[in-house]
Scaffold this motif. Structure first.
Motif, PDB file in Angstrom:
ATOM      1  N   GLU A 173       0.827  -1.208   0.000  1.00  0.00           N
ATOM      2  CA  GLU A 173       0.000   0.000   0.000  1.00  0.00           C
ATOM      3  C   GLU A 173       0.862   1.260   0.000  1.00  0.00           C
ATOM      4  O   GLU A 173       0.543   2.231  -0.697  1.00  0.00           O
ATOM      5  N   VAL A 174       1.942   1.241   0.757  1.00  0.00           N
ATOM      6  CA  VAL A 174       2.863   2.386   0.765  1.00  0.00           C
ATOM      7  C   VAL A 174       3.470   2.567  -0.627  1.00  0.00           C
ATOM      8  O   VAL A 174       3.546   3.686  -1.147  1.00  0.00           O
ATOM      9  N   LYS A 175       3.857   1.456  -1.249  1.00  0.00           N
ATOM     10  CA  LYS A 175       4.421   1.514  -2.599  1.00  0.00           C
ATOM     11  C   LYS A 175       3.401   2.066  -3.590  1.00  0.00           C
ATOM     12  O   LYS A 175       3.714   2.933  -4.408  1.00  0.00           O
ATOM     13  N   LYS A 176       2.167   1.582  -3.526  1.00  0.00           N
ATOM     14  CA  LYS A 176       1.115   2.047  -4.439  1.00  0.00           C
ATOM     15  C   LYS A 176       0.852   3.536  -4.251  1.00  0.00           C
ATOM     16  O   LYS A 176       0.720   4.287  -5.222  1.00  0.00           O
ATOM     17  N   LEU A 177       0.762   3.980  -2.997  1.00  0.00           N
ATOM     18  CA  LEU A 177       0.546   5.397  -2.716  1.00  0.00           C
ATOM     19  C   LEU A 177       1.675   6.236  -3.294  1.00  0.00           C
ATOM     20  O   LEU A 177       1.434   7.271  -3.926  1.00  0.00           O
ATOM     21  N   SER A 178       2.904   5.783  -3.127  1.00  0.00           N
ATOM     22  CA  SER A 178       4.060   6.519  -3.627  1.00  0.00           C
ATOM     23  C   SER A 178       4.078   6.579  -5.155  1.00  0.00           C
ATOM     24  O   SER A 178       4.458   7.595  -5.730  1.00  0.00           O
ATOM     25  N   GLU A 179       3.649   5.501  -5.805  1.00  0.00           N
ATOM     26  CA  GLU A 179       3.698   5.436  -7.272  1.00  0.00           C
ATOM     27  C   GLU A 179       2.488   6.075  -7.950  1.00  0.00           C
ATOM     28  O   GLU A 179       2.623   6.681  -9.010  1.00  0.00           O
ATOM     29  N   THR A 180       1.300   5.926  -7.366  1.00  0.00           N
ATOM     30  CA  THR A 180       0.072   6.403  -8.029  1.00  0.00           C
ATOM     31  C   THR A 180      -0.520   7.640  -7.374  1.00  0.00           C
ATOM     32  O   THR A 180      -1.486   8.205  -7.884  1.00  0.00           O
ATOM     33  N   ASN A 181       0.010   8.022  -6.202  1.00  0.00           N
ATOM     34  CA  ASN A 181      -0.455   9.193  -5.446  1.00  0.00           C
ATOM     35  C   ASN A 181      -1.843   9.035  -4.841  1.00  0.00           C
ATOM     36  O   ASN A 181      -2.442  10.017  -4.418  1.00  0.00           O
ATOM     37  N   GLU A 182      -2.365   7.800  -4.776  1.00  0.00           N
ATOM     38  CA  GLU A 182      -3.681   7.612  -4.146  1.00  0.00           C
ATOM     39  C   GLU A 182      -3.870   6.155  -3.739  1.00  0.00           C
ATOM     40  O   GLU A 182      -3.458   5.243  -4.439  1.00  0.00           O
ATOM     41  N   ILE A 183      -4.502   5.975  -2.595  1.00  0.00           N
ATOM     42  CA  ILE A 183      -4.930   4.663  -2.143  1.00  0.00           C
ATOM     43  C   ILE A 183      -6.311   4.825  -1.542  1.00  0.00           C
ATOM     44  O   ILE A 183      -6.595   5.835  -0.887  1.00  0.00           O
ATOM     45  N   LYS A 184      -7.173   3.846  -1.769  1.00  0.00           N
ATOM     46  CA  LYS A 184      -8.581   3.983  -1.401  1.00  0.00           C
ATOM     47  C   LYS A 184      -9.099   2.665  -0.848  1.00  0.00           C
ATOM     48  O   LYS A 184      -8.754   1.599  -1.344  1.00  0.00           O
ATOM     49  N   GLU A 185      -9.927   2.738   0.178  1.00  0.00           N
ATOM     50  CA  GLU A 185     -10.598   1.572   0.755  1.00  0.00           C
ATOM     51  C   GLU A 185     -12.089   1.850   0.825  1.00  0.00           C
ATOM     52  O   GLU A 185     -12.516   3.010   0.947  1.00  0.00           O
ATOM     53  N   GLU A 186     -12.865   0.787   0.769  1.00  0.00           N
ATOM     54  CA  GLU A 186     -14.323   0.917   0.825  1.00  0.00           C
ATOM     55  C   GLU A 186     -14.889  -0.124   1.773  1.00  0.00           C
ATOM     56  O   GLU A 186     -14.578  -1.311   1.663  1.00  0.00           O
ATOM     57  N   LEU A 187     -15.704   0.325   2.702  1.00  0.00           N
ATOM     58  CA  LEU A 187     -16.426  -0.549   3.612  1.00  0.00           C
ATOM     59  C   LEU A 187     -17.877  -0.563   3.162  1.00  0.00           C
ATOM     60  O   LEU A 187     -18.558   0.464   3.205  1.00  0.00           O
ATOM     61  N   LYS A 188     -18.336  -1.708   2.683  1.00  0.00           N
ATOM     62  CA  LYS A 188     -19.702  -1.809   2.159  1.00  0.00           C
ATOM     63  C   LYS A 188     -20.658  -2.218   3.270  1.00  0.00           C
ATOM     64  O   LYS A 188     -20.324  -3.045   4.116  1.00  0.00           O
TER      65      LYS A 188
END
Length: 123
Positions: free
Chosen positions: A18-33
């Motif tokens: 998740e840290v890597k994804k945030l650093s590379e794409t500038n966004e991380i998102k989670e959804e609680l349904k």
């Protein structure tokens, strides 16, 4: 990304991927349904649009946290454990924010997969 909310504080813990994804794409998102007819609860951590500001917004069941992109990159690519911020509230109090790298527990819990967590420095 794990979220913990208590009083006027929000704490996010991110795994290595998740840290890597945030650093590379500038966004991380989670959804609680939730069951119908209730809307989902969404929380997003991202680089600010201008690349320099910090902001927390809650609207329409969504928490959106924006950080300076340079701060995200520095945190992601160093041994720095967390980022702490405060946002002033109208009532004279602060909304506290803590974003941390999620470490493996020192005492393993049965059934919990921590292979994507950061190695614990105290191990």
């Amino acid at each position: 990304m794990k979220i913990r909310i208590h009083n006027n504080s929000i704490r996010l813990r991110l795994s290595m991927s998740e840290v890597k994804k945030l650093s590379e794409t500038n966004e991380i998102k989670e959804e609680l349904k939730f069951p119908n007819p209730y809307p989902s609860f969404i929380y997003i951590l991202k680089a600010s649009e201008d690349g320099n500001s910090f902001n927390i917004i809650f609207e329409k069941g969504q928490i959106s946290i924006s950080l300076p992109s340079a701060e995200i990159k520095a945190w992601a690519n160093t041994a720095q454990v967390g980022i702490a911020k405060k946002q002033a509230l109208a009532e004279g109090t602060d909304l506290q924010l803590l974003i941390e790298k999620d470490f493996q527990c020192l005492h393993k819990r049965p059934g919990e997969n921590e292979t994507d967590n950061f190695p614990n420095p105290q191990a």
